[in-house]
Design a protein around this motif. Structure first.
Motif, PDB file in Angstrom:
ATOM      1  N   ALA A 199       0.600  -1.050   0.186  1.00 58.64           N
ATOM      2  CA  ALA A 199       0.135   0.034  -0.083  1.00 58.64           C
ATOM      3  C   ALA A 199       0.900   1.010   0.066  1.00 58.64           C
ATOM      4  O   ALA A 199       0.558   2.249  -0.969  1.00 58.64           O
ATOM      5  N   VAL A 200       1.760   1.100   0.628  1.00 58.24           N
ATOM      6  CA  VAL A 200       3.097   2.620   0.631  1.00 58.24           C
ATOM      7  C   VAL A 200       3.758   2.747  -0.291  1.00 58.24           C
ATOM      8  O   VAL A 200       3.749   3.453  -1.079  1.00 58.24           O
ATOM      9  N   ALA A 201       4.342   1.582  -1.533  1.00 60.76           N
ATOM     10  CA  ALA A 201       4.946   1.609  -2.130  1.00 60.76           C
ATOM     11  C   ALA A 201       3.762   2.380  -3.838  1.00 60.76           C
ATOM     12  O   ALA A 201       4.554   2.687  -4.289  1.00 60.76           O
ATOM     13  N   ALA A 202       2.523   1.414  -3.538  1.00 62.60           N
ATOM     14  CA  ALA A 202       1.962   1.793  -4.949  1.00 62.60           C
ATOM     15  C   ALA A 202       1.514   3.966  -4.686  1.00 62.60           C
ATOM     16  O   ALA A 202       0.986   3.560  -5.637  1.00 62.60           O
TER      17      ALA A 202
ATOM     18  N   GLU B 200       2.688   4.331 -10.419  1.00 63.15           N
ATOM     19  CA  GLU B 200       2.932   3.697 -12.051  1.00 63.15           C
ATOM     20  C   GLU B 200       2.894   1.928 -11.964  1.00 63.15           C
ATOM     21  O   GLU B 200       2.645   1.231 -12.740  1.00 63.15           O
ATOM     22  N   HIS B 201       3.077   1.597 -10.829  1.00 62.58           N
ATOM     23  CA  HIS B 201       3.282   0.489 -10.156  1.00 62.58           C
ATOM     24  C   HIS B 201       2.033  -0.230  -9.565  1.00 62.58           C
ATOM     25  O   HIS B 201       2.228  -0.842  -9.092  1.00 62.58           O
ATOM     26  N   ALA B 202       0.878   0.824  -9.056  1.00 62.13           N
ATOM     27  CA  ALA B 202      -0.071   0.152  -7.805  1.00 62.13           C
ATOM     28  C   ALA B 202      -0.608  -0.808  -8.690  1.00 62.13           C
ATOM     29  O   ALA B 202      -0.906  -1.376  -7.745  1.00 62.13           O
ATOM     30  N   GLU B 203      -0.881  -1.388  -9.777  1.00 64.47           N
ATOM     31  CA  GLU B 203      -1.828  -2.047 -10.445  1.00 64.47           C
ATOM     32  C   GLU B 203      -1.395  -3.658 -10.232  1.00 64.47           C
ATOM     33  O   GLU B 203      -1.920  -4.590  -9.576  1.00 64.47           O
ATOM     34  N   LEU B 204       0.010  -3.259 -10.375  1.00 63.15           N
ATOM     35  CA  LEU B 204       0.993  -4.721 -10.274  1.00 63.15           C
ATOM     36  C   LEU B 204       0.528  -4.856  -8.781  1.00 63.15           C
ATOM     37  O   LEU B 204       0.602  -6.075  -8.206  1.00 63.15           O
ATOM     38  N   LEU B 205       1.267  -3.847  -7.907  1.00 61.53           N
ATOM     39  CA  LEU B 205       1.200  -4.293  -6.620  1.00 61.53           C
ATOM     40  C   LEU B 205      -0.188  -4.994  -5.569  1.00 61.53           C
ATOM     41  O   LEU B 205      -0.514  -6.022  -4.931  1.00 61.53           O
ATOM     42  N   ASP B 206      -1.097  -4.125  -6.429  1.00 59.55           N
ATOM     43  CA  ASP B 206      -2.343  -4.705  -5.604  1.00 59.55           C
ATOM     44  C   ASP B 206      -2.748  -5.877  -6.507  1.00 59.55           C
ATOM     45  O   ASP B 206      -2.917  -7.191  -5.800  1.00 59.55           O
ATOM     46  N   ARG B 207      -1.921  -6.530  -7.502  1.00 60.46           N
ATOM     47  CA  ARG B 207      -2.648  -7.550  -8.159  1.00 60.46           C
ATOM     48  C   ARG B 207      -1.368  -8.855  -7.350  1.00 60.46           C
ATOM     49  O   ARG B 207      -2.338 -10.246  -7.114  1.00 60.46           O
ATOM     50  N   ALA B 208       0.087  -8.415  -6.211  1.00 61.16           N
ATOM     51  CA  ALA B 208       0.409  -9.251  -5.812  1.00 61.16           C
ATOM     52  C   ALA B 208      -0.372  -9.279  -4.844  1.00 61.16           C
ATOM     53  O   ALA B 208       0.162 -10.850  -4.343  1.00 61.16           O
ATOM     54  N   ALA B 209      -0.585  -8.408  -4.075  1.00 55.88           N
ATOM     55  CA  ALA B 209      -1.236  -9.174  -2.581  1.00 55.88           C
ATOM     56  C   ALA B 209      -2.529 -10.039  -2.996  1.00 55.88           C
ATOM     57  O   ALA B 209      -2.134  -9.959  -1.892  1.00 55.88           O
TER      58      ALA B 209
ATOM     59  N   GLN C   1       7.798  -5.885 -15.318  1.00 55.00           N
ATOM     60  CA  GLN C   1       7.365  -4.401 -14.271  1.00 55.00           C
ATOM     61  C   GLN C   1       8.087  -4.316 -12.157  1.00 55.00           C
ATOM     62  O   GLN C   1       8.453  -3.389 -12.427  1.00 55.00           O
ATOM     63  N   ALA C   2       8.051  -5.797 -12.659  1.00 54.95           N
ATOM     64  CA  ALA C   2       8.367  -6.256 -10.930  1.00 54.95           C
ATOM     65  C   ALA C   2       9.647  -6.154 -11.132  1.00 54.95           C
ATOM     66  O   ALA C   2      10.664  -5.148  -9.933  1.00 54.95           O
ATOM     67  N   ILE C   3      10.504  -6.275 -11.629  1.00 57.07           N
ATOM     68  CA  ILE C   3      12.490  -5.781 -11.378  1.00 57.07           C
ATOM     69  C   ILE C   3      12.429  -3.904 -11.863  1.00 57.07           C
ATOM     70  O   ILE C   3      13.582  -4.070 -11.414  1.00 57.07           O
ATOM     71  N   ARG C   4      11.014  -3.626 -13.001  1.00 63.31           N
ATOM     72  CA  ARG C   4      11.760  -3.251 -12.811  1.00 63.31           C
ATOM     73  C   ARG C   4      11.330  -1.660 -11.215  1.00 63.31           C
ATOM     74  O   ARG C   4      12.467  -0.739 -10.864  1.00 63.31           O
TER      75      ARG C   4
END
Length: 269
Positions: A220-223, A228-237, A254-257
């Protein structure tokens, strides 16, 4: 300001599994373990059945070497996996910089003298707000614990920075090379994306705050920090919580970026 230990609120499945484990552990090795401190996701409200292991610091009264074979079988048979480290009260007081190896369990496998792993300042910081179990007769009594080490906050900051630079930077290089020949649309293992997306951001939070946060909180903090990475972080969580997602090589790239951005923060600190 130091955190105050919370009241113990272990997930029921965790408390039940650990109670069975600790009673059997006492039967196999009477008098060995004085207390068991739950750390990791099971103590932070971020534990997910079928996904998470249970991490424990087993505080021992003597050298556990003679009982390790029997304890290894017990850990291997545990479901969910009960991982952890066996330490004396003296070793806890000395801190991870002074404890080079210890008996540790990873993915159900007990290693008699393992470096690294839970021998880090992250574990010592988690001990300050862990949940402690003590066998009393045929029951296990759960209570808050507050094992404090004066260097834990500084230590976890330095440990997290070093881990980003020494470990995760190489992980990024290796993953990028492995993915190089693949198309963005190729499927990739969920665990791979979860690991790369959620691991480094958690270290950034610890590096900057001196606290150990859950992966969900870190996401949540990183999003908010990297929208720009919020959607990926949400799906990972969500995938980690059991809402299974589909990930592609493009997601992994994208995760590597994101990993690279975390490493850059460590380089600048």
């Amino acid at each position: 300001m130091d955190r105050q230990p919370p009241m113990p609120e272990l997930p029921p499945a965790v408390a039940q599994a650990l109670t069975r484990f600790l009673l059997e552990q006492r039967r196999l090795a009477p008098g060995l373990v004085s207390r068991a401190i739950v750390t990791g996701s099971a103590s932070t409200g971020d534990w997910h059945d079928g996904v998470s292991d249970i991490d424990v610091v087993f505080v021992v009264n003597r050298d556990p070497s003679p009982e390790l074979e029997a304890l290894g079988r017990l850990h291997a048979e545990s479901d969910p996996h009960i991982d952890g480290v066996y330490l004396t009260e003296s070793e806890l007081a000395r801190g991870p910089d002074a404890v080079l190896t210890a008996p540790q369990v990873v993915d159900g496998v007990l290693v008699s003298a393992m470096p690294g792993g839970q021998l880090s300042w992250a574990t010592w910081r988690e001990l300050e707000s862990g949940v402690q179990g003590i066998v009393d007769g045929g029951d296990v009594i759960w209570s808050p614990t507050s094992d404090r080490h004066p260097d834990s906050q500084t230590g976890v900051r330095e440990y997290s920075r070093a881990n980003l630079l020494d470990y995760w930077r190489q992980i990024g290089d290796g993953a990028e090379a492995e993915l190089a020949p693949r198309s963005d649309d190729d499927p990739v293992r969920n665990e791979t994306v979860r690991w790369i997306a959620l691991g480094p951001i958690r270290l950034v939070a610890s590096m900057e705050t001196g606290e150990v946060v859950s992966k969900s909180e870190a996401a949540a903090v990183a999003a908010a920090r990297w929208p720009e990475h919020a959607e990926l972080l949400d799906r990972a969580a969500r995938d980690r919580a059991g809402d299974r997602q589909t990930f592609t090589t493009g997601d992994a790239r994208q995760a590597i970026r994101l990993l690279r951005e975390c490493v850059a923060l460590a380089e600048q600190s």
